[in-house]
Design a protein around this motif. Structure first.
Motif, PDB file in Angstrom:
ATOM      1  N   ARG A  75       0.837  -1.202   0.000  1.00 54.65           N
ATOM      2  CA  ARG A  75       0.000   0.000   0.000  1.00 54.65           C
ATOM      3  C   ARG A  75       0.875   1.257   0.000  1.00 54.65           C
ATOM      4  N   PHE A  76       1.952   1.244   0.800  1.00 59.81           N
ATOM      5  CA  PHE A  76       2.860   2.389   0.834  1.00 59.81           C
ATOM      6  C   PHE A  76       3.499   2.604  -0.541  1.00 59.81           C
ATOM      7  N   GLU A  77       3.876   1.501  -1.196  1.00 54.12           N
ATOM      8  CA  GLU A  77       4.511   1.605  -2.497  1.00 54.12           C
ATOM      9  C   GLU A  77       3.534   2.145  -3.536  1.00 54.12           C
ATOM     10  N   ALA A  78       2.294   1.645  -3.487  1.00 50.48           N
ATOM     11  CA  ALA A  78       1.280   2.119  -4.426  1.00 50.48           C
ATOM     12  C   ALA A  78       0.953   3.591  -4.194  1.00 50.48           C
ATOM     13  N   GLY A  79       1.061   4.025  -2.954  1.00 56.20           N
ATOM     14  CA  GLY A  79       0.774   5.424  -2.638  1.00 56.20           C
ATOM     15  C   GLY A  79       1.951   6.347  -2.842  1.00 56.20           C
ATOM     16  N   GLY A  80       3.062   5.833  -3.335  1.00 51.86           N
ATOM     17  CA  GLY A  80       4.208   6.676  -3.614  1.00 51.86           C
ATOM     18  C   GLY A  80       5.032   7.040  -2.394  1.00 51.86           C
ATOM     19  N   LEU A  81       4.819   6.351  -1.270  1.00 57.22           N
ATOM     20  CA  LEU A  81       5.556   6.662  -0.042  1.00 57.22           C
ATOM     21  C   LEU A  81       6.838   5.848   0.088  1.00 57.22           C
ATOM     22  N   LEU A  82       6.925   4.772  -0.660  1.00 53.93           N
ATOM     23  CA  LEU A  82       7.989   3.800  -0.457  1.00 53.93           C
ATOM     24  C   LEU A  82       8.555   3.336  -1.788  1.00 53.93           C
ATOM     25  N   ALA A  83       9.888   3.199  -1.830  1.00 54.82           N
ATOM     26  CA  ALA A  83      10.542   2.583  -2.987  1.00 54.82           C
ATOM     27  C   ALA A  83      11.134   1.260  -2.539  1.00 54.82           C
ATOM     28  N   ARG A  84      10.924   0.237  -3.358  1.00 53.53           N
ATOM     29  CA  ARG A  84      11.420  -1.099  -3.008  1.00 53.53           C
ATOM     30  C   ARG A  84      12.214  -1.647  -4.190  1.00 53.53           C
ATOM     31  N   GLU A  85      13.412  -2.169  -3.907  1.00 55.92           N
ATOM     32  CA  GLU A  85      14.239  -2.739  -4.968  1.00 55.92           C
ATOM     33  C   GLU A  85      15.045  -3.894  -4.407  1.00 55.92           C
ATOM     34  N   ARG A  86      15.563  -4.716  -5.288  1.00 55.99           N
ATOM     35  CA  ARG A  86      16.345  -5.865  -4.852  1.00 55.99           C
ATOM     36  C   ARG A  86      17.706  -5.401  -4.318  1.00 55.99           C
ATOM     37  N   SER A  87      18.172  -6.113  -3.285  1.00 49.10           N
ATOM     38  CA  SER A  87      19.455  -5.779  -2.684  1.00 49.10           C
ATOM     39  C   SER A  87      20.590  -6.081  -3.659  1.00 49.10           C
ATOM     40  N   ALA A  88      21.529  -5.150  -3.766  1.00 52.40           N
ATOM     41  CA  ALA A  88      22.692  -5.382  -4.631  1.00 52.40           C
ATOM     42  C   ALA A  88      23.575  -6.485  -4.070  1.00 52.40           C
ATOM     43  N   ALA A  89      23.539  -6.665  -2.757  1.00 49.89           N
ATOM     44  CA  ALA A  89      24.375  -7.683  -2.119  1.00 49.89           C
ATOM     45  C   ALA A  89      23.765  -9.071  -2.196  1.00 49.89           C
ATOM     46  N   ASP A  90      22.423  -9.133  -2.219  1.00 48.52           N
ATOM     47  CA  ASP A  90      21.738 -10.425  -2.226  1.00 48.52           C
ATOM     48  C   ASP A  90      20.416 -10.246  -2.962  1.00 48.52           C
ATOM     49  N   GLY A  91      20.344 -10.764  -4.150  1.00 50.98           N
ATOM     50  CA  GLY A  91      19.167 -10.587  -4.983  1.00 50.98           C
ATOM     51  C   GLY A  91      17.902 -11.201  -4.424  1.00 50.98           C
ATOM     52  N   ARG A  92      18.023 -12.067  -3.432  1.00 56.39           N
ATOM     53  CA  ARG A  92      16.827 -12.668  -2.820  1.00 56.39           C
ATOM     54  C   ARG A  92      16.141 -11.719  -1.854  1.00 56.39           C
ATOM     55  N   ARG A  93      16.825 -10.619  -1.513  1.00 59.91           N
ATOM     56  CA  ARG A  93      16.278  -9.703  -0.513  1.00 59.91           C
ATOM     57  C   ARG A  93      15.882  -8.383  -1.155  1.00 59.91           C
ATOM     58  N   HIS A  94      14.921  -7.706  -0.478  1.00 67.01           N
ATOM     59  CA  HIS A  94      14.479  -6.404  -0.939  1.00 67.01           C
ATOM     60  C   HIS A  94      14.921  -5.323   0.039  1.00 67.01           C
ATOM     61  N   VAL A  95      15.303  -4.183  -0.528  1.00 62.69           N
ATOM     62  CA  VAL A  95      15.699  -3.020   0.269  1.00 62.69           C
ATOM     63  C   VAL A  95      14.604  -1.965   0.160  1.00 62.69           C
ATOM     64  N   LEU A  96      14.261  -1.364   1.297  1.00 58.48           N
ATOM     65  CA  LEU A  96      13.194  -0.377   1.368  1.00 58.48           C
ATOM     66  C   LEU A  96      13.769   0.995   1.700  1.00 58.48           C
ATOM     67  N   ARG A  97      13.184   2.030   1.118  1.00 61.65           N
ATOM     68  CA  ARG A  97      13.524   3.387   1.515  1.00 61.65           C
ATOM     69  C   ARG A  97      12.321   4.286   1.294  1.00 61.65           C
ATOM     70  N   LEU A  98      12.194   5.299   2.138  1.00 64.66           N
ATOM     71  CA  LEU A  98      11.103   6.244   1.972  1.00 64.66           C
ATOM     72  C   LEU A  98      11.391   7.183   0.812  1.00 64.66           C
ATOM     73  N   THR A  99      10.365   7.496   0.059  1.00 67.49           N
ATOM     74  CA  THR A  99      10.464   8.511  -0.985  1.00 67.49           C
ATOM     75  C   THR A  99      10.308   9.890  -0.344  1.00 67.49           C
ATOM     76  N   PRO A 100      10.581  10.966  -1.080  1.00 66.38           N
ATOM     77  CA  PRO A 100      10.313  12.303  -0.524  1.00 66.38           C
ATOM     78  C   PRO A 100       8.877  12.451  -0.011  1.00 66.38           C
ATOM     79  N   ALA A 101       7.931  11.858  -0.724  1.00 66.16           N
ATOM     80  CA  ALA A 101       6.543  11.928  -0.256  1.00 66.16           C
ATOM     81  C   ALA A 101       6.378  11.163   1.055  1.00 66.16           C
ATOM     82  N   GLY A 102       7.071  10.022   1.157  1.00 66.80           N
ATOM     83  CA  GLY A 102       6.998   9.257   2.397  1.00 66.80           C
ATOM     84  C   GLY A 102       7.592  10.018   3.565  1.00 66.80           C
TER      85      GLY A 102
END
Length: 313
Positions: A75-102
């Motif tokens: 829901r946060f991602e759909a609302g533009g509050l959150l960006a989610r991407e695969r970890s550069a260190a381990d592709g099985r994991r996701h890294v989260l960060r707040l967007t400016p809107a978040g």
């Protein structure tokens, strides 16, 4: 501890929980009239404390159900509050960060929370605020959330203020009862020492110090006149359990020894008991040596070995 005592303590904790959840408004569906529940607000807060965080780390930190957290993050991602991407260190994991809107939404939540706490504190006087903050810090520490102060944590050694002698008597009574089983007769002894200091000490030859951590008393020591003009007594050494390991005990003893030296004493003595291992280590490091020991008068049926320690100044 009796079953009735345990039941009473459980009831008191539950009563506090009911009271406090009502006071801070977490029983409602949304926090501080915002669009977010308490859990959602906490997730945004934790994400806002880091530049990025792995999904698994966030779930473990807040002990959230994986499915519930996944839906929330979607829901946060759909609302533009959150960006989610695969970890550069381990592709099985996701890294989260707040967007400016978040982060803007988190700022709104923080401001609303600060305003609510401010409204809670506004009717209170300075002493009540300190009492409330101290009690809350104690709850966190007892339940394992707040770390104990470590060596190097700032503290202050200061002269006594009104009320400090009462604190010394009270804390001696409580701590020695809890840690060694000593009864009220020991507290009475401490009260007499404190009363003697209050009523007739010579400030040129006698002094008392309070150690303070975060604005709260955390230790004490006293330099009193001994049996003759050449001898000083070290008395009333105490360090709160929450402040042990910071070096406060040694600093208090050093302060006492240095004052006695400046006051013209040639020798310093102290009385302790063999069970007080931590205090004995402090005395030994400060140059005191065991002079004599003998069976002591028990406090509350506890057999003690009285010890006299001394050092030249």
């Amino acid at each position: 501890m009796t079953e009735a005592t345990v039941d009473g303590q459980v009831a008191e904790v539950r009563a506090f929980n009911r009271f406090y959840t009502r006071v801070i408004g977490v029983l409602g569906a949304r926090m501080h009239d915002t669009a977010y529940s308490l859990t959602e607000a906490r997730v945004l807060y934790e994400l806002g404390t880091r530049a990025e965080m792995e999904t698994g780390e966030l779930r473990r930190l807040l002990d959230l159900d994986a499915g519930h957290l996944s839906r929330m993050l979607a829901r946060f991602e759909a609302g533009g509050l959150l960006a989610r991407e695969r970890s550069a260190a381990d592709g099985r994991r996701h890294v989260l960060r707040l967007t400016p809107a978040g982060r803007a939404e988190l700022d709104t939540l923080n401001a609303a929370s600060a305003s609510a706490v401010g409204a809670l504190l506004d009717p209170l006087g300075a002493a009540e605020r300190r009492r409330l903050a101290t009690a809350m810090a104690a709850i966190r520490q007892v339940l394992g959330d707040a770390p104990r102060p470590a060596s190097g944590t700032p503290y202050v050694i200061r002269p006594p203020r009104p009320g400090d002698l009462g604190w010394i008597v009270h804390r001696h009574g409580v701590l020695y009862a809890e840690e060694y089983g000593w009864d009220h007769t020991f507290e009475g002894l401490v009260a007499r020492i404190a009363a003697d200091f209050a009523e007739g000490h010579d400030p040129r030859r006698e002094a008392l110090w309070i150690a303070e951590v975060d604005g709260r008393p955390a230790g004490s020591v006293c330099c009193a006149r001994g049996d003759d003009d050449r001898t000083a007594k070290l008395r009333l050494l105490l360090v709160e359990p929450s402040a042990r390991g910071m070096g406060i005990g040694g600093r208090l003893v050093d302060e006492c020894v240095e004052f006695a030296r400046r006051a013209g004493y040639r020798r310093m003595v102290l009385l302790t008991v063999a069970d007080l291992a931590a205090a004995r280590r402090i005395y030994r490091r400060a140059g005191f040596r065991l002079e004599e020991s003998e069976p002591g008068v028990p406090w509350g049926g506890t057999t003690v070995t009285n010890e006299t320690w001394s050092r030249d100044l």
